[in-house]
Design an enzyme around this catalytic site. Sequence first.
Site, short mmCIF file in Angstrom:
data_model
loop_
_atom_site.label_atom_id
_atom_site.label_comp_id
_atom_site.label_asym_id
_atom_site.label_seq_id
_atom_site.Cartn_x
_atom_site.Cartn_y
_atom_site.Cartn_z
N ARG A 126 41.46 32.74 33.13
CA ARG A 126 41.82 31.98 31.94
C ARG A 126 42.32 32.97 30.88
O ARG A 126 41.72 34.04 30.69
CB ARG A 126 40.62 31.21 31.38
CG ARG A 126 40.24 29.97 32.18
CD ARG A 126 41.29 28.84 32.08
NE ARG A 126 40.91 27.67 32.86
CZ ARG A 126 41.29 27.44 34.11
NH1 ARG A 126 42.04 28.30 34.76
NH2 ARG A 126 40.91 26.33 34.72
N GLU A 179 48.68 29.38 26.24
CA GLU A 179 49.68 28.85 27.19
C GLU A 179 49.94 27.36 27.02
O GLU A 179 51.01 26.86 27.36
CB GLU A 179 49.25 29.12 28.63
CG GLU A 179 48.02 28.34 29.07
CD GLU A 179 47.58 28.67 30.50
OE1 GLU A 179 47.45 29.85 30.83
OE2 GLU A 179 47.35 27.72 31.27
N HIS A 217 50.80 30.11 35.30
CA HIS A 217 49.61 29.43 35.84
C HIS A 217 49.93 28.77 37.20
O HIS A 217 49.72 27.57 37.38
CB HIS A 217 49.10 28.37 34.83
CG HIS A 217 47.61 28.15 34.93
ND1 HIS A 217 46.81 28.08 33.82
CD2 HIS A 217 46.79 28.01 36.00
CE1 HIS A 217 45.55 27.89 34.22
NE2 HIS A 217 45.53 27.86 35.54
P1 NAD Z 1 33.15 30.49 40.52
O1 NAD Z 1 32.40 29.54 39.66
O2 NAD Z 1 32.97 30.43 42.00
O3 NAD Z 1 32.83 32.00 40.05
C1 NAD Z 1 32.81 32.41 38.73
C2 NAD Z 1 31.86 33.61 38.66
O4 NAD Z 1 31.94 34.15 37.34
C3 NAD Z 1 30.39 33.23 38.92
O5 NAD Z 1 29.87 34.04 39.95
C4 NAD Z 1 29.72 33.53 37.59
O6 NAD Z 1 28.39 33.99 37.73
C5 NAD Z 1 30.63 34.61 37.04
N1 NAD Z 1 30.46 34.87 35.63
C6 NAD Z 1 29.95 34.06 34.65
N2 NAD Z 1 29.91 34.73 33.48
C7 NAD Z 1 30.39 35.97 33.73
C8 NAD Z 1 30.57 37.12 32.91
N3 NAD Z 1 30.24 37.14 31.62
N4 NAD Z 1 31.10 38.22 33.50
C9 NAD Z 1 31.43 38.23 34.81
N5 NAD Z 1 31.25 37.19 35.63
C10 NAD Z 1 30.75 36.07 35.08
O7 NAD Z 1 34.66 30.31 40.11
P2 NAD Z 1 35.96 30.67 40.98
O8 NAD Z 1 36.33 29.49 41.82
O9 NAD Z 1 35.78 31.98 41.62
O10 NAD Z 1 37.07 30.75 39.83
C11 NAD Z 1 37.09 31.81 38.89
C12 NAD Z 1 38.00 31.41 37.75
O11 NAD Z 1 39.35 31.35 38.23
C13 NAD Z 1 37.74 29.98 37.23
O12 NAD Z 1 36.77 30.01 36.25
C14 NAD Z 1 39.07 29.55 36.70
O13 NAD Z 1 39.10 29.81 35.32
C15 NAD Z 1 40.07 30.45 37.41
N6 NAD Z 1 41.04 29.73 38.22
C16 NAD Z 1 42.37 29.96 37.98
C17 NAD Z 1 43.34 29.34 38.75
C18 NAD Z 1 44.81 29.58 38.54
O14 NAD Z 1 45.64 28.82 39.05
N7 NAD Z 1 45.21 30.63 37.85
C19 NAD Z 1 42.93 28.45 39.76
C20 NAD Z 1 41.56 28.25 39.98
C21 NAD Z 1 40.63 28.90 39.21
#
Ligand code: NAD
Length: 340
Positions: A240, A269, A301
């Site tokens: 994000r 964005e 994105h």
């Molecule tokens: P997920 O929920 O499986 O994993 C997120 C991880 O972040 C968890 O393990 C959590 O403990 C950790 N976390 C929480 N606070 C934190 C901190 N302060 N420092 C470090 N880690 C921390 O999520 P995911 O499916 O792996 O997705 C990750 C991110 O990717 C999502 O939150 C979303 O914003 C983003 N995303 C982007 C796209 C895109 O098209 N660009 C698509 C899907 C997801």
Amino acid sequence: MFHVTLLPKANKLQKYDSAHLGPELEKAGIKATFLQTRLDDETAIIAEGYPAICIFVNDELSAASIEVLAKNGLRYVLLRCAGFNNVDLAAAERAGVQVARVPAYSPYAVAEFAVGLMLMLNRNLHKSYTRVRTGNFSLEGLTGFDMNKKRIGIVGTGKIGRLTGKICNGFSAEVVCYDPYPNVELATEAGMKYIGLEELLATSDIVSLHCPLMPSTAHMINDETLSKMKKGVMIINTSRGGLIDTLALIKYLKNGKIGQVGMDVYENESGIYFEDSSDDVLQDDTFSRLLTFHNVCITGHQAFLTREALDNIAVATVKNLCEFIDGKTPDSVVTVENSC
Ligand code: NAD
């Protein structure tokens, strides 16, 4: 018949959304209206009378828009994405509106894209593509580095972070990671080793962000953290935009501390992405400045955008809605309590 309205993420209906969601909704016997408008406080009124709305990352479900929607019959919000930072969950709960998301539609799509950005920036593929097309076969300025034995720091070891780490292991890189909620077993399986965040930021050649945007993670990459990073570091953000303080990033790009930046997301964005604005004058001066750096690659994105991900999003979204209609609570319901 249940009637759901789909508010697409942009001012223009995205064909890929309707192409994948339309048939799934039809199969479930759900009538859908695809509207052309991005959801915000002003447009919420057009969803009047619909018990469910389906939104994406740049629709804004604020307290004000929830109030309007709930007054007009809204009961369910279906997020076609994993992140829910754009939804005021407390306001939704107060209004008796339930929210469900798609926690994982294809972590492969995003992880593969993140590594794609690393390779493109490292080997200057964005530059060579345009050079060769203009008849310039000079190799000056295209020198990259071996990924082999480089330290790659994964921030957030959820589904996408772990997969990114696993792919990076294929380069025989040293993959380190940080997560406030570590899962040593899964991280070890992905070939990653937990270290502290400060050490990760200070010692990694590539830092790749994979954590959600929350008050605790907003601007986690800022003036202070950037000042402690390794000179020449590559920063990849497919999570994000709000994780990075863009003005601080520009400062460290200008002074040469940052080697490369790959960003699929940008903190402001909303209103820029998902639209063809090539005939308009870009009004965001910070974004315009970012676009001028030869060592910054920005994508709009698109990391999630694979056929498999779109299919999975459609199936999971319709399943969530059907469960709501049947009076069940989907596993992926998002509440104030389970979002912290
Ligand atoms: P997920 O929920 O499986 O994993 C997120 C991880 O972040 C968890 O393990 C959590 O403990 C950790 N976390 C929480 N606070 C934190 C901190 N302060 N420092 C470090 N880690 C921390 O999520 P995911 O499916 O792996 O997705 C990750 C991110 O990717 C999502 O939150 C979303 O914003 C983003 N995303 C982007 C796209 C895109 O098209 N660009 C698509 C899907 C997801």
